[in-house]
Design a protein around this motif. Structure first.
Motif, PDB file in Angstrom:
ATOM      1  N   LYS A  33       0.830  -1.216   0.000  1.00 36.65           N
ATOM      2  CA  LYS A  33       0.000   0.000   0.000  1.00 36.65           C
ATOM      3  C   LYS A  33       0.868   1.273   0.000  1.00 36.65           C
ATOM      4  O   LYS A  33       0.646   2.205   0.774  1.00 36.65           O
ATOM      5  CB  LYS A  33      -0.968   0.006   1.186  1.00 36.65           C
ATOM      6  N   LEU A  34       1.868   1.293  -0.871  1.00 39.99           N
ATOM      7  CA  LEU A  34       2.759   2.447  -0.960  1.00 39.99           C
ATOM      8  C   LEU A  34       2.037   3.633  -1.580  1.00 39.99           C
ATOM      9  O   LEU A  34       1.315   3.491  -2.574  1.00 39.99           O
ATOM     10  CB  LEU A  34       3.986   2.111  -1.812  1.00 39.99           C
ATOM     11  N   SER A  35       2.224   4.806  -1.015  1.00 41.17           N
ATOM     12  CA  SER A  35       1.636   6.028  -1.573  1.00 41.17           C
ATOM     13  C   SER A  35       2.557   7.235  -1.423  1.00 41.17           C
ATOM     14  O   SER A  35       2.246   8.314  -1.928  1.00 41.17           O
ATOM     15  CB  SER A  35       0.292   6.327  -0.909  1.00 41.17           C
ATOM     16  N   ALA A  36       3.674   7.077  -0.717  1.00 38.23           N
ATOM     17  CA  ALA A  36       4.628   8.160  -0.469  1.00 38.23           C
ATOM     18  C   ALA A  36       5.862   7.546   0.167  1.00 38.23           C
ATOM     19  O   ALA A  36       5.834   6.386   0.605  1.00 38.23           O
ATOM     20  CB  ALA A  36       4.024   9.222   0.444  1.00 38.23           C
ATOM     21  N   PRO A  37       6.966   8.278   0.252  1.00 34.72           N
ATOM     22  CA  PRO A  37       8.137   7.745   0.954  1.00 34.72           C
ATOM     23  C   PRO A  37       7.805   7.357   2.393  1.00 34.72           C
ATOM     24  O   PRO A  37       6.872   7.901   3.001  1.00 34.72           O
ATOM     25  CB  PRO A  37       9.137   8.915   0.906  1.00 34.72           C
TER      26      PRO A  37
END
Length: 497
Positions: free
Chosen positions: A303-307
């Protein structure tokens, strides 16, 4: 007799790095090789420049002994700073399933120092052989370390201090020639680098740790106002990659060999937070065409969406940095991104990640002389004005902040600030020979590892060279990792940043 005790805590996977128990027969004659990455206050000084004969060949044994003592003292001062700033529960807890308890690193550092320097170099009997299995990084992955009967903090400190006292005595007596472990003080340099590697690992643990800030440092220098070119052309041609002469270099940095590189363009500076936010705002995390198949699957699973450590509140991006929540600084290199994220950004930007050879040519090649330098700025050991190293600032510096560290081709901040992902996997150089043990590099060749180059703000100069190679899985982002992009040579309009 030391009395191990088992701390409680969750389990987690191990990473690729970690020193193994020495194996084989040390002391075969030949040229030296060395250890791994990390940072520290009080920069240690590595041995002489690549291409030089080294201190012992120059008859400068006393200076070499001082250099060794300085490197070991600096690494131990940093270890103490990272472990004395928290209470015992924080030392024995596992703050992330990705990391060891801090107390494991503390005793492992002492155990490896005893194994290599007191037993292998000095030929002494084991001090406490019953604890050896507990601190073997290959026998116990990070997932199992919290359940081991580890030494409690007081005993871990006492053991490591006792080892260090004996080692400091040994430095005064050991011949620094005669076999590969002793030549140019290699074994001592390997241990200083090993401790600094674990210091960087412990700093990562501090970043993952929940709770109030316990570490402080002054801000990095400001960047000059003069704009830099967006990219630099690296001309086609051959250059020398790796080293055969750097006294404390690792086996995977060896040997020096000629590599032909086609002309390419590389970013003048690492990709900034501001540039990365453009990728996020343009839907970069939601568009599968920018991601490899494996990367897209991981993006969805994780669920990556930002660093890592970023969150958006009231229309503003914030980050958590060593216990402090603050606005994301637009001019700093982006940090805590995985290889998959870096690769997706590069595709979105119409570019690509540089190969490892391209990165090293941009960092070391001097077109005026045809030489490969030790560092982008030359052969001089790193100084504070060259690069953001040694945990001095606890964050990357704004891009362009170290003009004295620019490479002959005009590329900035190739050393320090953030580890830079490349497109290359981890493979041996032609003529590679594993030394002093296979488990340092050879067992990691191949697989899904991706190469990182250049070091970060958390890396100490003793473990940082233009030839230094780091590697990790493409999913990793708790590490201090960023990137810059490249492209094949083709006409384009000039731009500035």
């Amino acid at each position: 007799m030391l009395t191990p005790q088992a701390p409680a805590g969750p389990s987690g996977p191990s990473g690729p790095a970690g020193a193994a128990t020495p194996s084989g027969v040390p002391g075969a004659p030949g040229a030296p090789g060395a250890a791994t990455p990390s940072g520290a206050p009080g920069a240690a000084r590595p041995s002489g420049p690549s291409g030089a004969d080294g201190p012992t060949a120059a008859g400068d044994g006393e200076r070499l002994r001082e250099r060794i003592a300085d490197a070991l003292t600096a690494s131990r001062a940093r270890t103490a700073a990272l472990t004395d700033c928290v209470e015992e529960p924080d030392l024995t807890a596992q703050h992330s399933p990705l990391m060891s308890p801090l107390v494991w690193d503390l005793a492992h550092i002492g155990n490896q120092e005893e194994l290599w320097l007191l037993r292998n170099v000095a030929g002494r009997d084991p001090m406490h052989p019953e604890i050896d299995p507990l601190y073997d990084a290959f026998e116990h992955p990070r997932a199992t370390r919290p359940s081991l009967p580890l030494l409690p903090p007081a005993q871990a400190r006492s053991y490591s201090a006792e080892v260090r006292g004996r080692v400091l005595d040994l430095i005064e007596k050991a011949p620094l020639e005669g076999n590969r472990l002793l030549s140019d003080g290699f074994a001592f340099g390997m241990i200083a680098q090993h401790e600094q590697q674990h210091d960087e690992t412990m700093l990562i643990t501090h970043q993952l740790r929940k709770g109030p800030a316990v570490l402080t440092a002054p801000p990095p220098p400001e960047a000059p106002s003069t704009p830099l070119p967006k990219e630099i052309l690296v001309p086609a041609g051959q250059f020398t990659m790796g080293t055969s002469t750097e006294p404390w270099a690792l086996d995977n940095e060896r040997p020096a060999h000629a590599v032909d590189v086609a002309a390419f363009h590389i970013d003048t500076v690492p990709v900034t937070n501001a540039a990365y936010i453009e990728f996020i705002d343009d839907g970069g995390y939601d568009e599968p065409r920018w991601w490899t198949e494996e990367g897209w699957a991981h993006r969805n699973h994780a669920k990556l969406s930002a660093p890592l450590f970023w969150k958006r509140e009231a229309g503003q991006w914030l980050r958590r940095r060593f216990g402090v929540t603050e606005p994301v600084p637009p001019a700093e290199p982006v940090v805590h991104v995985s290889w998959y994220e870096a690769d997706a950004y590069a595709r979105w930007a119409g570019r690509r990640l540089p190969t490892e050879a391209e990165w090293e040519k941009a960092a070391r090649h001097d077109p005026a002389t045809g030489r490969s330098l030790r560092y982008p700025w030359g052969d001089e050991d790193p100084q504070p004005h060259h690069a953001n190293l040694a945990q001095r600032h606890l964050q990357p510096a704004p891009v362009g902040a170290y003009p004295a560290g620019v490479s002959p081709l005009g590329v900035h901040q190739l050393i320090g600030d953030v580890w830079e992902w490349t497109s290359s996997g981890f493979h041996p150089y032609p003529g590679f020979s594993a030394w002093p043990y296979r488990e340092y590099s050879e067992v990691f060749f191949g697989g899904d590892y991706k190469m990182l180059r250049g070091g970060s703000f958390a890396v100490d100069p003793v473990a940082c060279r233009g030839t230094f190679r780091n590697w990790d899985h493409p999913v990793r982002r708790q590490i201090f990792s960023g990137f810059r992009t490249a492209r094949d040579d083709r006409p384009t309009s000039a731009e500035s940043v």
